[in-house]
Design a protein around this motif. Structure first.
Motif, mmCIF file in Angstrom:
data_model
loop_
_atom_site.group_PDB
_atom_site.id
_atom_site.type_symbol
_atom_site.label_atom_id
_atom_site.label_comp_id
_atom_site.label_asym_id
_atom_site.label_seq_id
_atom_site.Cartn_x
_atom_site.Cartn_y
_atom_site.Cartn_z
ATOM 1 N N GLU A 17 -4.629 -8.987 -1.579
ATOM 2 C CA GLU A 17 -4.664 -7.568 -1.932
ATOM 3 C C GLU A 17 -3.256 -6.981 -1.986
ATOM 4 O OE1 GLU A 17 -7.074 -5.596 -2.867
ATOM 5 O OE2 GLU A 17 -8.563 -7.184 -2.791
ATOM 6 N N ALA A 18 -2.401 -7.449 -1.067
ATOM 7 C CA ALA A 18 -1.016 -6.958 -1.083
ATOM 8 C C ALA A 18 -0.304 -7.357 -2.369
ATOM 9 C CB ALA A 18 -0.268 -7.482 0.141
ATOM 10 N N ILE A 19 -0.475 -8.657 -2.758
ATOM 11 C CA ILE A 19 0.165 -9.118 -3.996
ATOM 12 C C ILE A 19 -0.425 -8.393 -5.201
ATOM 13 C CG2 ILE A 19 0.479 -11.133 -5.471
ATOM 14 C CD1 ILE A 19 0.474 -12.840 -2.894
ATOM 15 N N ALA A 20 -1.723 -8.181 -5.187
ATOM 16 C CA ALA A 20 -2.355 -7.453 -6.302
ATOM 17 C C ALA A 20 -1.829 -6.029 -6.406
ATOM 18 C CB ALA A 20 -3.879 -7.450 -6.122
ATOM 19 N N ALA A 21 -1.612 -5.394 -5.259
ATOM 20 C CA ALA A 21 -1.061 -4.033 -5.299
ATOM 21 C C ALA A 21 0.346 -4.021 -5.881
ATOM 22 C CB ALA A 21 -1.055 -3.436 -3.887
ATOM 23 N N LEU A 22 1.154 -5.018 -5.511
ATOM 24 C CA LEU A 22 2.518 -5.073 -6.056
ATOM 25 C C LEU A 22 2.494 -5.362 -7.548
ATOM 26 C CD1 LEU A 22 4.236 -7.046 -3.170
ATOM 27 C CD2 LEU A 22 4.553 -4.644 -3.738
ATOM 28 N N ILE A 23 1.613 -6.221 -8.010
ATOM 29 C CA ILE A 23 1.519 -6.503 -9.452
ATOM 30 C C ILE A 23 1.060 -5.244 -10.190
ATOM 31 C CG2 ILE A 23 0.248 -7.825 -11.167
ATOM 32 C CD1 ILE A 23 0.258 -10.181 -9.237
ATOM 33 N N THR A 24 0.108 -4.534 -9.605
ATOM 34 C CA THR A 24 -0.355 -3.289 -10.243
ATOM 35 C C THR A 24 0.782 -2.281 -10.370
ATOM 36 O OG1 THR A 24 -2.564 -3.633 -9.306
ATOM 37 C CG2 THR A 24 -2.029 -1.413 -10.086
ATOM 38 N N GLY A 25 1.633 -2.216 -9.350
ATOM 39 C CA GLY A 25 2.766 -1.287 -9.388
ATOM 40 C C GLY A 25 3.997 -1.832 -10.068
ATOM 41 N N VAL A 52 5.946 -4.203 -9.250
ATOM 42 C CA VAL A 52 6.997 -4.580 -8.312
ATOM 43 C C VAL A 52 7.048 -6.106 -8.314
ATOM 44 C CG1 VAL A 52 7.939 -4.225 -6.001
ATOM 45 C CG2 VAL A 52 6.384 -2.529 -6.992
ATOM 46 N N TRP A 53 7.642 -6.662 -9.376
ATOM 47 C CA TRP A 53 7.532 -8.102 -9.657
ATOM 48 C C TRP A 53 8.258 -8.945 -8.604
ATOM 49 C CZ3 TRP A 53 3.929 -7.849 -13.063
ATOM 50 C CH2 TRP A 53 3.918 -6.839 -14.046
ATOM 51 N N GLU A 54 9.439 -8.575 -8.228
ATOM 52 C CA GLU A 54 10.217 -9.402 -7.307
ATOM 53 C C GLU A 54 9.564 -9.454 -5.930
ATOM 54 O OE1 GLU A 54 14.119 -7.843 -7.325
ATOM 55 O OE2 GLU A 54 14.652 -8.706 -9.267
ATOM 56 N N GLU A 55 9.086 -8.344 -5.421
ATOM 57 C CA GLU A 55 8.416 -8.327 -4.123
ATOM 58 C C GLU A 55 7.114 -9.115 -4.169
ATOM 59 O OE1 GLU A 55 7.919 -7.381 -0.072
ATOM 60 O OE2 GLU A 55 9.654 -7.385 -1.443
ATOM 61 N N ALA A 56 6.386 -9.016 -5.279
ATOM 62 C CA ALA A 56 5.157 -9.804 -5.414
ATOM 63 C C ALA A 56 5.464 -11.304 -5.390
ATOM 64 C CB ALA A 56 4.446 -9.420 -6.714
ATOM 65 N N LEU A 57 6.549 -11.692 -6.066
ATOM 66 C CA LEU A 57 6.926 -13.109 -6.075
ATOM 67 C C LEU A 57 7.331 -13.569 -4.674
ATOM 68 C CD1 LEU A 57 7.177 -15.451 -8.102
ATOM 69 C CD2 LEU A 57 9.572 -14.823 -8.419
ATOM 70 N N THR A 97 0.456 -17.058 -9.221
ATOM 71 C CA THR A 97 1.437 -16.904 -10.300
ATOM 72 C C THR A 97 0.782 -17.119 -11.646
ATOM 73 O OG1 THR A 97 3.174 -17.666 -8.817
ATOM 74 C CG2 THR A 97 3.639 -17.730 -11.175
ATOM 75 N N GLU A 98 -0.026 -18.143 -11.754
ATOM 76 C CA GLU A 98 -0.653 -18.440 -13.035
ATOM 77 C C GLU A 98 -1.870 -17.562 -13.295
ATOM 78 O OE1 GLU A 98 0.652 -20.391 -15.197
ATOM 79 O OE2 GLU A 98 2.276 -21.077 -13.879
ATOM 80 N N THR A 99 -2.580 -17.224 -12.248
ATOM 81 C CA THR A 99 -3.826 -16.461 -12.463
ATOM 82 C C THR A 99 -3.603 -14.957 -12.596
ATOM 83 O OG1 THR A 99 -4.147 -16.330 -10.060
ATOM 84 C CG2 THR A 99 -5.174 -18.193 -11.228
ATOM 85 N N ASN A 100 -2.582 -14.414 -11.924
ATOM 86 C CA ASN A 100 -2.404 -12.952 -11.920
ATOM 87 C C ASN A 100 -1.037 -12.502 -12.439
ATOM 88 O OD1 ASN A 100 -4.425 -13.645 -9.638
ATOM 89 N ND2 ASN A 100 -4.755 -11.465 -9.985
ATOM 90 N N LEU A 101 0.023 -13.153 -11.952
ATOM 91 C CA LEU A 101 1.356 -12.631 -12.225
ATOM 92 C C LEU A 101 1.747 -12.768 -13.680
ATOM 93 C CD1 LEU A 101 3.857 -11.314 -11.113
ATOM 94 C CD2 LEU A 101 4.737 -13.563 -10.485
ATOM 95 N N LYS A 102 1.656 -13.999 -14.247
ATOM 96 C CA LYS A 102 2.091 -14.184 -15.640
ATOM 97 C C LYS A 102 1.230 -13.379 -16.612
ATOM 98 C CE LYS A 102 4.431 -18.671 -15.369
ATOM 99 N NZ LYS A 102 4.456 -20.063 -15.876
ATOM 100 N N PRO A 103 -0.091 -13.373 -16.486
ATOM 101 C CA PRO A 103 -0.870 -12.505 -17.398
ATOM 102 C C PRO A 103 -0.489 -11.028 -17.274
ATOM 103 C CG PRO A 103 -2.302 -14.116 -16.347
ATOM 104 C CD PRO A 103 -0.967 -14.256 -15.670
ATOM 105 N N ALA A 104 -0.184 -10.598 -16.049
ATOM 106 C CA ALA A 104 0.217 -9.195 -15.889
ATOM 107 C C ALA A 104 1.555 -8.923 -16.566
ATOM 108 C CB ALA A 104 0.291 -8.849 -14.405
ATOM 109 N N LEU A 105 2.466 -9.926 -16.492
ATOM 110 C CA LEU A 105 3.754 -9.758 -17.181
ATOM 111 C C LEU A 105 3.564 -9.629 -18.689
ATOM 112 C CD1 LEU A 105 5.990 -12.293 -15.225
ATOM 113 C CD2 LEU A 105 6.252 -9.812 -15.277
ATOM 114 N N LEU A 106 2.760 -10.522 -19.276
ATOM 115 C CA LEU A 106 2.539 -10.474 -20.731
ATOM 116 C C LEU A 106 1.828 -9.183 -21.130
ATOM 117 C CD1 LEU A 106 1.432 -14.169 -21.322
ATOM 118 C CD2 LEU A 106 3.654 -13.141 -21.817
#
Length: 1302
Positions: A1051-1059, A1061-1066, A1078-1087
């Motif tokens: 949930e913490a990582i999801a909140a950072l991706i929603t906001g 805040v890419w570096e903190e999420a990583l 990274t593959e399931t949430n972060l990269k799709p959110a970046l694109l």
């Protein structure tokens, strides 16, 4: 209302030649005259009397030696350095100035009847003896030859569409009889007509007109031809049309003369051949013939050359030259030159100077040449006291039209009264003696001086035909003949009336470059004659003579600009050089046409205005764009070509100060400057008054009250304790009444009884009170002129200005008469900084209980009605309720529009309550919660729960603790206070709830740990707080709670991706070993973020470009509309100020708009209403401002994305998504460049702030106060306001680009 004043006349008799002069022309490059006779052509300089060059026409065989030769034209050709001469025999001859040789460039066998060159000297038109027109170039190459008489009307023939018949058409005032009227048959031309054609060119050289005798009717007809020799129009049949013909250089009208059965007129034709206006010559039907008409080169003066018609050839004839000027569609005869019956003095050829518009050349039969130089002048009375009537005299032939502007403003050609004289008037002057400046003297063309003065026996209120005479006319007192030799017309000029029995006049001196000052006084042996008392020779030609009423000084100006002083009050008058205080000689650099004497900083100085609009003070140039000026009561008033009127105080400004003031554009509150209509000129200034009379180019008059004159007059009145005069003037001219106090507060407060006594009107005192403001108007709206002493001193008591004035006025009025000034006393209570409405209501209540006796007393109903006018009825009702006096409440409620069913039950309920609880209920209703709590605390312990609820609702903890210091309720209040003051009373759960409700998550965690809460409860608390923080877009803080306290990394990582805040999420992904996210949430959110940002930028850029294009179109449309209004004199009209003033607020008091819905509107609704004005709908009034706001919002939105885009680019580069990163970086960079490049276009340099308080000389008192009130009502508004947004500042210093992507 200007006259023509003769500046100088240069007479020369050195030119002598055989025969009689026939033609004259001016050589423009050197200013000499070309005179051609039937024997020779001579170049002659009238200033030196020398002959430059000469050639014989008879010796070369161009004219016969018996003197029968005739010349038909003479023209100076500056480009060829030669003169062109045309003879009646048909020869066209060039006379070379340098070689004095004659060259025949062409010859016409049938002879020539006229020659006329185009104004640009590119074409020449010749009319031949065979009634043809030959057009040639300047090299004498033929262009065309056509017949003068054409059957066709011309290319400009009127087109008839064939609708209706003449019998059924509308014929105006002539009625239906006009349909049967037959065309008038024209009569053949007069016997004295030489039947020669006359040719005249339009000023631009595109058209020329020919007047010729029609062979069929024997009458003259005018035809207009183009520059190519094509007939354009033919005039309508005009009976009695005479040969004189002259086209106005400005191109509007063709002047000719017409002899009608009952009058002799100068008529005007349009280029289409139709008549358009006329004026009647002051002669009987068959008395004179018009030899020629001549326009000067700026089309302001029309010269009419006349000669008597005689039955016998041996009888001498009189010759006249008259100068006519038009103004307001009326033709004035300004100068009349009577050359007498001597044939040798009769003019044989005349012409205007092509370079100097008001220079006129005359050559007489006796070979004398006279050059007249005129100048424009306004003859105004020179008085400086209130006895002066501000008279202005206008010459109109044998009449002097006098208008006294102190009594009335009469537009020309009308006037206050007329003075009829037996002969045409050439000069007018007023007496230069104090208290007698209304007397007038007129010099007529026959050399007599007529004296007019006021009739001492006339009744001041005499009525004529039922109308009271506002301005009694002057009456003739004496007519004098001048006993001096006058060899030529206008031998006496520059007439000055210094004393009752003393005149000074200028005449030509014995030498060509000299003048003689003649001092005239009544002859001892004749009552009707003026004898020459003394003659003073002046080395130079005097072109100006001016007198100062204050000092009695007389100044002379010579033709080269030199200044002299006339010592006229000594036994032997003398002339000396004009010197300044240091003893240095002072002269004008160039001659001036208008001269005046004044005192600048205590030193007498000569002001002069040239015909080139340069204003000089002695040898110092003050300005170069002046159209007129006048000096009155230590003020210099000028009008400029930039359409402004300046009023400068001479006793506080030196010459350098005048230069600086005239060079500046004036500040916002500059009282010396005001806008005027284009082309305005000063006619006169009413002495000891505020009125300035301006004349527009078309001739109508306007009266303005210049702010500088108004304020100076007000200061004099206030210094003299003339409060009523000052009040009436300020009320009429809409000057802020605060100036009465601000001018000198101490004097006003010391003489406040005088102020009340002089006004002696409750309405006037109330008006003064309602306009009171804390602002010092002498420092903002009406600043003192530079150099003037400061008189206003601040109050030493420390009280506010409004309170001090209200208290002082109330004390004085109560001591004088309470009954008479009762309404004003109420106003002093209401107007105070903290309005004393309860006191005012109590006074009204007392008035109702004890009605006063007396005729000047007011009733309670009237007083309450007036109070309701000052104060909003709802506010007054609530204040009356706050007095806890139900009789007073009922009295106010009865006068309001409230329904008794609404307030009577409420009042009855209140009456039934215990007194303390009653007052608590009233105070709570009025939202006076602190007073309500005080009253409620006195109601006993049973009311404590209600008090505790009030304390919690209104957060009155400190007040409650003071009211219950030692009571058992203190702990309960402290517990309630704990919700705001942590751990005050040890109620941690309540404190935790308070911190959680306000999202203070750090304090909440601290309290939870101190309680302590179990871990699962802390996790739930963390999730609850995280949800609130995410709603507030505080994603980083929410992620911290979820990670550290809820132990939920996903949930913490999801909140950072929603906001985003890419570096903190990583960091969290790798810290918890969740690389799968990274593959399931972060990269799709970046694109998805790249796509979203790119789409958003494209939308913003497209919207920005569309708004910018629309803004350019709207500005172009508004600029075009503004120019159209300026062409129609729209924005400068006097009504424009009235429109703005009519919409201004009447008062700035918050109680002065009781009936206005706008004043009761909430601030939120006001902001909403202001925002509604800015509509992006096409065609809305403020569309340009709305577009500017939209463009600024777009720039600010895109500029704020720098940090977010920078973080997204770094994340994309980290995951090797360079293609998407490059696309995003390029799109964002293009968006920034597009918007940054458009900033200078959308917000040009010099964009003014429209929210600046409306002050200045062109505003009104009410509009200024409304502006300040609006700003005070919205202090939190942006300083730039909603009218003109400022350009947004782009943060170019923020680095967001990645170099690896460039």
């Amino acid at each position: 209302m200007r006259n023509l004043k003769l500046l100088q006349s240069l007479r020369s008799t050195e030119l002598q030649a055989p025969g009689r002069p026939q033609c004259v022309a001016v050589r423009t490059d050197v200013g000499s005259l070309l005179v051609a006779s039937h024997c020779s052509v001579t170049e002659f300089d009238p200033r030196t009397g020398q002959v430059g060059s000469e050639a014989s026409l008879t010796a070369e065989g161009f004219l016969p030696e018996d003197g029968s030769g005739l010349l038909v034209g003479l023209q100076d050709l500056a480009e060829l350095q030669a003169a062109c001469v045309a003879t009646a025999a048909g020869d066209v001859v060039l006379f070379n100035y340098s070689t004095c040789q004659l060259e025949c460039v062409g010859s016409v066998e049938s002879g020539l009847t006229s020659m006329s060159w185009s104004p640009d000297e590119e074409l020449v038109v010749l009319t031949t003896g065979q009634e043809t027109i030959i057009m040639m170039t300047k090299d004498f190459e033929p262009i065309t030859e056509v017949g003068i008489h054409q059957d066709d009307f011309g290319e400009g023939k009127f087109i008839t569409v064939g609708w209706g018949k003449k019998e059924t058409q509308f014929h105006g005032s002539e009625g239906k009889q006009a349909a049967q009227k037959k065309l008038q048959e024209v009569q053949p031309t007069a016997a004295w007509d030489d039947r020669r054609p006359r040719v005249t060119w339009r000023g631009d050289g595109q058209l020329f007109a020919v007047s010729a005798v029609c062979p069929e009717t024997g009458a003259r007809k005018v035809r207009v031809w183009s520059r190519e020799g094509v007939l354009q129009t033919t005039s309508e049949p005009v009976d009695g049309l005479e040969p004189a013909l002259c086209w106005k250089p400005s191109g509007s009208l063709i002047a000719s003369t017409q002899r009608q059965p009952n009058k002799h007129s100068v008529v005007f034709m349009e280029k289409n051949g139709l008549l358009h206006g006329d004026f009647t010559l002051p002669f009987s039907k068959d008395q004179v013939k018009v030899k020629d008409l001549l326009w000067n080169n700026d089309s302001t003066v029309l010269a009419v050359w006349l000669e008597d018609l005689t039955a016998a050839e041996d009888k001498p004839v009189h010759t006249y030259i008259q100068l006519w000027v038009v103004g307001n569609y009326h033709w004035y005869l300004k100068q009349s030159l009577d050359f007498g019956a001597d044939p040798q003095r009769a003019p044989v050829c005349v012409c205007w100077d092509p370079e100097r518009p008001l220079r006129f050349h005359v050559v007489t039969r006796g070979w004398s040449t006279v050059t007249y130089d005129w100048g424009w002048t306004t003859e105004r009375s020179p008085g400086l006291d209130a006895a002066d009537g501000a008279g202005v005299a206008v010459i109109d032939g044998g009449k002097v039209l006098v208008t006294t502007f102190r009594q009335c403003v009469v537009p020309p050609p009308m006037c206050s009264f007329e003075l009829q004289l037996p002969s045409p008037v050439n000069q007018v002057t007023f007496l230069c003696r104090p208290q007698r400046t209304n007397q007038l003297a007129a010099l007529t063309s026959d050399g007599q001086i007529s004296i007019y003065s006021q009739d001492s026996t006339a009744q001041p209120d005499k009525c004529v035909n039922g109308f009271r005479s506002v301005s009694p006319p002057l009456v003739l007192k004496k007519t004098f003949r001048v006993e001096c030799v006058q060899e030529e017309p206008l031998a006496l000029r520059q007439l000055l009336w210094l004393d009752e029995q003393l005149f000074v006049v200028v005449s030509s001196g014995p030498l060509p470059g000299s003048s003689t000052l003649l001092t005239l006084h009544p002859a001892p042996d004749a009552d009707d004659a003026l004898a020459v008392k003394s003659e003073t020779e002046v080395d130079g030609v005097v072109v100006g003579l001016v007198h100062c009423s204050q000092s009695g000084t007389v100044a002379l100006q010579l033709e080269d600009g030199q200044l002299r002083k006339l010592i006229w009050d000594s036994p032997e008058p003398s002339v000396e050089v004009w010197r300044d205080s240091s003893g240095c000689a002072v002269n004008f650099p160039v001659p001036c046409t208008q001269v005046s004497l004044c005192s600048i900083s205590g030193e007498e100085c000569v002001l002069g205005l040239t015909d080139r609009s340069h204003l000089y003070a002695g040898d110092t140039e003050l300005a170069s764009n002046i159209s007129s000026f006048a000096v009155c009561n230590d003020f210099l008033l000028i009008t400029t070509h930039s359409h402004t009127c300046r009023c400068l105080q001479l006793n506080t400004l030196g010459v350098q100060g005048l230069q600086a003031a005239l060079a500046s554009d004036g500040g916002q509150n500059d009282e010396t400057l005001r806008r005027v209509e284009r082309g305005s000129r000063i006619v006169t200034v009413v002495p000891q008054d505020t009125r300035v009379i301006l004349q527009m180019p078309r001739g109508n008059l306007e009266t303005v009250h210049h702010r500088a004159l108004v304020l100076a007059q007000l200061r004099r009145w206030l210094d003299g304790l003339r409060f009523r005069d000052a009040f009436e003037c300020m009320r009429k001219l809409r000057i802020n009444l605060n100036f009465i106090y601000d001018h000198n507060p101490k004097v006003f407060l010391d003489n406040i009884e005088t102020f009340i006594t002089q006004l002696d009107s409750t309405n006037h005192i109330n008006l003064f009170l309602t306009e009171l403001r804390e602002e010092d108007t002498t420092g903002s709206m009406y600043p003192r002129p530079d150099g003037s002493p400061t008189q206003n001193q601040p109050l030493s008591t420390g009280r506010k200005k409004v309170d001090a004035v209200c208290d002082s006025l109330r004390s004085a009025m109560q001591a004088m008469s309470v009954n008479k000034f009762f309404l004003s006393i109420l106003t002093t209570h209401v107007k105070k900084t903290a309005p004393e409405l309860e006191v005012a209501l109590q006074k009204v209540h007392e008035l109702r209980e004890n009605p006063p006796q007396g005729s000047d007393a007011v009733s309670a109903e009237e007083a309450l009605k007036y109070l309701l006018f000052l104060v909003n009825v709802n506010d007054l009702y609530e204040h009356s309720l706050g007095t806890y006096d139900f009789d007073l409440v009922l009295m106010v409620a009865e006068k309001s529009q409230k329904d008794p069913k609404e307030y009577l039950p409420f009042l009855n309920m209140l009456k039934s309550l215990e007194p303390n609880y009653q007052r608590y209920t009233i105070d709570k209703h009025l939202k006076r919660y602190r007073k309500a709590l005080t009253h409620l605390s006195k109601c006993g312990d049973d009311r404590f729960p209600e008090a505790l609820q009030l304390v919690k609702e209104q957060k009155l903890y400190s007040e409650a603790l003071r009211l219950y210091p030692d009571s058992p309720h203190y702990r309960a209040l402290s517990c309630a206070y704990a919700e705001h003051l942590l751990w005050r009373c040890g109620e941690l759960p309540a404190a935790l709830q308070a911190f959680t409700s306000c999202s203070s998550w750090r304090n909440s965690i601290c309290v939870a740990q101190q309680i302590p809460l179990p871990d699962d409860h802390v996790a739930l608390l963390a999730r609850d707080l995280a949800g609130k923080l995410m709603e507030q877009r505080r994603y980083s803080e929410a992620a911290l709670l979820l990670d550290q306290y809820a132990k939920d990394c996903e949930e913490a990582i999801a909140a950072l991706i929603t906001g985003s805040v890419w570096e903190e999420a990583l960091r969290l992904i790798y810290m918890h070993g969740r690389q799968d996210i990274t593959e399931t949430n972060l990269k799709p959110a970046l694109l998805e973020a790249v796509t979203s940002q790119t789409t958003f930028l494209e939308t913003q850029v497209a919207t920005f470009k569309r708004h910018r294009s629309r803004l350019a179109v709207v500005r172009e449309q508004k600029a075009k509309a503004r120019l159209d209004m300026l062409d129609e004199d729209g924005p400068d009209c006097a009504d424009a100020e009235l429109y703005s003033e009519a919409s201004s607020a009447a008062s700035g008091s918050k109680y002065s708009h009781s009936n206005s819905r706008i004043s009761s509107r909430s601030s939120k609704n006001r902001r909403k209403a202001e925002r509604k004005k800015l509509s992006l709908k096409e065609g809305s009034p403020l569309e340009d401002r709305a577009l500017m706001f939209a463009l600024g919002d777009a720039i600010a939105t895109v500029d704020k994305m720098r940090e977010e885009v920078h973080g997204l680019l770094k994340a994309l580069a980290l995951f090797q998504l360079e293609r998407q990163a490059e696309k995003l970086q390029q799109a964002y960079e293009e968006a920034l460049q597009t918007m940054e490049a458009a900033v200078p276009e959308v917000w040009p340099e010099g964009q003014q702030n429209s929210q600046t308080p409306l002050t200045g000389p062109n505003t009104t008192a009410n509009s200024i106060m409304a502006s300040f009130q609006q700003q005070q009502q919205s202090p939190a508004a942006s300083p730039q306001g909603a009218d003109v947004p400022t350009p947004p500042k782009m943060r170019n210093g923020v680095k967001w680009k990645l170099t690896i992507l460039t």
